[in-house]
Design a protein around this motif. Structure first.
Motif, short mmCIF file in Angstrom:
data_model
loop_
_atom_site.label_atom_id
_atom_site.label_comp_id
_atom_site.label_asym_id
_atom_site.label_seq_id
_atom_site.Cartn_x
_atom_site.Cartn_y
_atom_site.Cartn_z
N UNK A 19 34.21 -49.69 57.25
CA UNK A 19 35.57 -49.27 56.92
C UNK A 19 35.56 -48.61 55.55
N UNK A 20 36.29 -47.49 55.45
CA UNK A 20 36.37 -46.77 54.17
C UNK A 20 37.05 -47.65 53.13
N UNK A 21 36.74 -47.39 51.87
CA UNK A 21 37.25 -48.23 50.79
C UNK A 21 38.63 -47.80 50.31
N UNK A 22 38.85 -46.49 50.20
CA UNK A 22 40.09 -45.99 49.62
C UNK A 22 41.00 -45.32 50.64
N UNK A 23 40.53 -45.13 51.86
CA UNK A 23 41.32 -44.50 52.91
C UNK A 23 41.37 -45.45 54.10
N UNK A 24 42.47 -45.39 54.87
CA UNK A 24 42.59 -46.22 56.06
C UNK A 24 42.84 -45.34 57.27
N UNK A 25 42.27 -45.76 58.39
CA UNK A 25 42.40 -45.00 59.64
C UNK A 25 43.74 -45.31 60.30
N UNK A 26 44.44 -44.24 60.69
CA UNK A 26 45.72 -44.40 61.37
C UNK A 26 46.01 -43.14 62.16
N UNK A 27 47.07 -43.18 62.95
CA UNK A 27 47.46 -42.01 63.73
C UNK A 27 48.41 -41.15 62.91
N UNK A 28 48.07 -39.85 62.83
CA UNK A 28 48.91 -38.92 62.08
C UNK A 28 50.23 -38.73 62.83
N UNK A 29 51.34 -38.88 62.12
CA UNK A 29 52.66 -38.78 62.75
C UNK A 29 53.00 -37.34 63.13
N UNK A 30 52.38 -36.38 62.51
CA UNK A 30 52.67 -34.97 62.78
C UNK A 30 51.82 -34.43 63.92
N UNK A 31 50.50 -34.64 63.85
CA UNK A 31 49.58 -34.05 64.82
C UNK A 31 49.16 -35.01 65.92
N UNK A 32 49.34 -36.32 65.72
CA UNK A 32 48.89 -37.29 66.70
C UNK A 32 47.41 -37.58 66.63
N UNK A 33 46.69 -36.98 65.67
CA UNK A 33 45.26 -37.20 65.53
C UNK A 33 44.99 -38.52 64.82
N UNK A 34 43.81 -39.10 65.09
CA UNK A 34 43.37 -40.29 64.38
C UNK A 34 42.70 -39.84 63.09
N UNK A 35 43.31 -40.13 61.95
CA UNK A 35 42.82 -39.62 60.68
C UNK A 35 42.75 -40.74 59.66
N UNK A 36 42.10 -40.43 58.53
CA UNK A 36 42.05 -41.35 57.39
C UNK A 36 43.00 -40.83 56.32
N UNK A 37 43.92 -41.69 55.87
CA UNK A 37 44.92 -41.34 54.87
C UNK A 37 44.75 -42.26 53.67
N UNK A 38 44.90 -41.69 52.48
CA UNK A 38 44.73 -42.44 51.23
C UNK A 38 45.70 -43.62 51.19
N UNK A 39 45.15 -44.81 50.94
CA UNK A 39 45.99 -46.02 50.94
C UNK A 39 46.31 -46.50 49.53
N UNK A 40 45.81 -45.76 48.52
CA UNK A 40 46.13 -46.12 47.14
C UNK A 40 45.12 -47.07 46.53
N UNK A 41 45.22 -47.26 45.22
CA UNK A 41 44.39 -48.23 44.52
C UNK A 41 43.28 -47.65 43.69
N UNK A 42 42.85 -46.42 43.95
CA UNK A 42 41.68 -45.89 43.24
C UNK A 42 41.97 -45.70 41.76
#
Length: 761
Positions: free
Chosen positions: A722-745
């Motif tokens: 699992x990535x440290x600074x990004x989390x995998x989720x479904x993009x609300x715009x495109x519907x793709x499974x992507x990694x989005x910055x979850x904060x904390x860095x």
């Protein structure tokens, strides 16, 4: 189905072949492969039928190490780049293979050591086949070496003559002294000197004979070397001419095929032929991006009357016309901007560097590496750093922010259509840094990060992380104090096609503006590197991009024209149209992806009749005078010796305090390459890649043990990374499974607490 019993390996002269089980991976384990040992090379194929066309791998036994694991297993390695773990069906069969391999290795090593005309140091076969870089200097070096050897041989011949001459004179003088009648101590001294002179004469004669033999041997071998060198040169020239001729014939056939195919293309009402925009398959081996036939333009622009807005809208000449009536004061002024008071000028914290060490002039035989890579994914091919540039793919992604001021201007726009023009210019500007950049960025290690903090200088900061290794994927997040956010997750698919290399970025780029809440998305076009084998490397960008504003429904369609020998247009041309949600055109964009982009406000659009021999309809746009939207910054002085880096790229790998231990700036092989220590960089690169493979195997073992403990094959992945600074989720715009910055860095950086970072370097 059960496989047939493996036949006993059969020798055929110097060739030895048979079935052996080869370790592939932890999922498939050992797989049956057909191995052929011939001329000191061990090659393998999936089946015997593949021998005529597809070799899966080859090891040169002259430098290989052969070791035995147990009764049936043995390992062959050439020092790290290639290692085969093999298993025979029986101990007897394994012993047959070991004996054959050892004999072949000894013969190959002996031939390599004893060959008089191999020309390893000066042979043209060691010159780089592609790119033509370094052929001249290496050729001059070979000639200089031959001249030096010839001079030394002449000096040796002169010394030989002098020793013979002076030795004879000394012998005569001693004979004359011996003939004098001297008694007592003087006579003893004379006899002693005569004996020593005799020994010197015998030794000198032996040395003279050895020198004469060496001189004759050197002269004969020098002629052989020169003949072999000339033969190799002529053979290389013939090979290059044949390859170039084949490339021209291939291009001619492609053009003929496309010319015939265009007659059967489906043409839509705007005259665009072929499949949907941007939907071409990445796996289509016939998809070429060069020497294309010149495409007819999709639209035509003509100057509009400056007083056009004073006249009423009407249909002229029977053409269907549309007025652009959204602005009652159309003029030639630049795009309107918010007249907010400018913020206080920011002062940089530090002076950034403007130079890096010059690129060393190392030569490399490109074809010897690339010939076994045709049709393979470039990210899975072990490459020496000679093909790289000293930055990682994460840093290359951060280079998209080279012209961040375009997004700053877009954030201030009143109109979403005007904002779209700046977003389109920013999209095109990302390719301007690639025009001379033929080097390959370093593939990031899993968990590698890169931060670009320019908040004090330019108001933004950016973070990239390698979130997946197979397939390789990098997530990027940038946020600006000036009202915009940029995020993307890019997976690069690449294929080596023989003549050229296709790089196809997969993934969606998002630009969000805080004030207007406008959310834009687009994808990247295909990058093609030409003349991999023969000629000078050059890069082209081709394809189509649709930029969509998901808030308002506005669209911009950009077309990157592929290079064509027959086109009358300027090279690297980009054209585009900005339309609202109803499909009405408001702006026309034009320019090149390596120089500049311009925009023109559309005054009137009209649908013409059939034009041209193919009967395609073209839209005619009446526009005001074009205004400059974006222009490329000049390269720094001496950029040609610094990998053609831009001013921003020169600072990307500059060491900085306080960055994460996984930051690309801390990567040792990349740092060694930047410092010009390429041999050490290659060794360090192999160490890092092996460390990454070991970490992956450990994660797979842990995942397997978890599956075993849960007694379930489902739910537990093979690699639970699992990535440290990004989390995998479904993009609300495109519907793709992507990694989005979850904060904390950035908070972690302020605290200086990096205990959660993995040890990857």
């Amino acid at each position: 189905m059960s496989e047939p019993k493996s036949p006993t390996p059969t020798p055929a002269g110097d060739t030895y072949k048979g079935w052996v089980f080869k370790w592939t991976n932890y999922i498939k384990g050992y797989q049956r492969r057909w191995f052929v040992l011939s001329n000191g090379l061990l090659s393998y194929y999936r089946t015997q039928a593949e021998m005529g066309h597809t070799c899966r791998g080859t090891i040169n036994l002259a430098t290989a190490v052969i070791s035995v694991d147990d009764a049936c297993n043995f390992v062959i390695s050439n020092g790290g780049a290639q290692t085969y773990h093999l298993k025979a069906s029986s101990e007897v069969e394994r012993q047959r293979w070991i004996t054959a391999l050892e004999l072949a290795k000894a013969k190959a090593a002996r031939m390599q050591a004893e060959s008089d005309d191999s020309g390893d140091d000066f042979s043209p076969s060691s010159l780089p086949v592609g790119g033509g870089q370094g052929g001249g200097p290496q050729n001059l070096e070979a000639q200089s070496t031959l001249r030096t050897l010839g001079s030394k041989v002449e000096d040796l011949s002169t010394c030989n003559d002098l020793i013979s001459k002076h030795g004879s004179a000394l012998q005569r003088s001693l004979s004359e002294l011996d003939s004098l009648r001297l008694t007592g101590e003087a006579g003893d001294k004379i006899r002693q000197v005569t004996e020593r002179a005799t020994l010197f004469r015998i030794t000198s004669n032996a040395m003279i004979n050895a020198c004469r033999d060496f001189l004759a041997l050197a002269q004969s071998h020098s002629k052989r070397w020169q003949k072999a060198l000339q033969a190799e040169r002529e053979q290389r020239v013939r090979l290059e001419e044949a390859l170039e001729q084949l490339a021209k014939q291939h291009n001619h056939l492609e053009r003929a095929f496309r010319g015939a195919g265009q007659a059967h293309s489906i043409v839509d009402n705007k005259g665009v032929a072929g499949p949907g925009k941007g939907e071409a398959s990445d796996e289509d081996d016939d998809n070429e991006f060069f020497d294309a036939m010149e495409d007819a333009p999709e639209f035509i622009t003509v100057p509009a009357d400056p007083q056009f807005h004073k006249r009423s809208s009407s249909n002229t000449s029977g053409l269907n016309t549309d007025m652009c009536a959204d602005d009652q004061s159309l003029n030639e002024e630049p795009l309107a901007m918010n007249q907010e008071s400018p913020s206080q000028e920011l002062v940089p914290l530090r002076k950034r560097r403007t130079r890096i060490p010059d690129k060393p002039n190392y030569s490399l035989n490109l074809w010897s590496i690339m010939k076994n890579c045709i049709g393979k994914d470039l990210s899975k091919i072990p490459m020496p750093v000679n093909f790289n540039e000293p930055i990682s793919m994460l840093q290359r992604l951060s280079e998209d922010l080279e012209y961040h001021e375009l997004l700053d201007k877009a954030a201030k726009c009143h109109s979403s259509l005007e904002q779209m023009c700046y977003v389109a210019a920013f999209c095109v500007s990302a390719y301007s840094t690639t025009v001379y950049r033929t080097g390959k960025p370093f593939n990031p290690l899993l968990g590698e990060t890169y931060e670009l903090d320019r908040r004090r200088e330019s108001g933004y900061r950016s973070l990239c992380e390698q979130v997946s290794h197979h397939p390789p994927a990098a997530a990027h997040h940038a946020i600006s104090d000036r009202g915009w956010t940029l995020r993307q997750e890019i997976t690069v698919a690449s294929k080596f096609r023989g003549k050229y290399l296709s790089i196809m970025p997969l993934g969606t780029i998002h630009a969000i503006f805080e004030k207007s809440s406008n959310h834009y998305t687009w994808k990247k076009v295909t990058t093609t590197v030409h003349n991999i084998i023969v000629g000078k490397l050059w890069i082209d960008q081709s394809g189509e991009i649709d930029i969509v504003n998901h808030t308002t429904g506005d669209r911009c369609h950009l077309k990157f024209a592929p290079y064509s020998y027959f086109s009358r247009d300027v090279a690297r041309k980009v054209t585009g149209v900005v339309m609202d949600k109803d499909g009405k055109a408001h702006y026309v964009l034009s320019g090149t992806w390596d120089e500049k982009m311009e925009f023109s406000r559309v005054m009137q659009s009209s649908r013409g009749g059939e034009n041209g021999t193919e009967g395609k309809q073209k839209t005619v746009y009446q526009t005001l005078k074009a205004r400059e939207l974006w222009k490329r910054n000049p390269l720094p002085d001496g950029a040609e010796s610094m990998y053609y880096f831009t001013a921003l790229a020169l600072t990307l790998n500059e060491p900085e305090e306080g960055v994460a231990p996984t930051d690309s700036r801390r990567r040792p092989d990349q740092r060694l390459m930047e410092d010009g220590r390429w041999d050490e960089a290659n060794g360090e690169k192999q160490r890092l890649e092996e460390k990454q493979r070991s970490a992956r195997r450990e994660r797979e073992r842990e995942a397997a043990s978890q599956r075993a403990s849960s007694q379930s094959e489902e739910g537990a992945p093979h690699d639970a990374y699992k990535a440290l600074w990004f989390e995998s989720c479904e993009d609300q715009i495109t519907g793709e499974q992507v990694h989005i910055y979850k904060g904390g860095y950035w908070e972690t950086k302020e605290l200086g607490s990096w205990e959660g970072c993995p040890d990857i370097f």
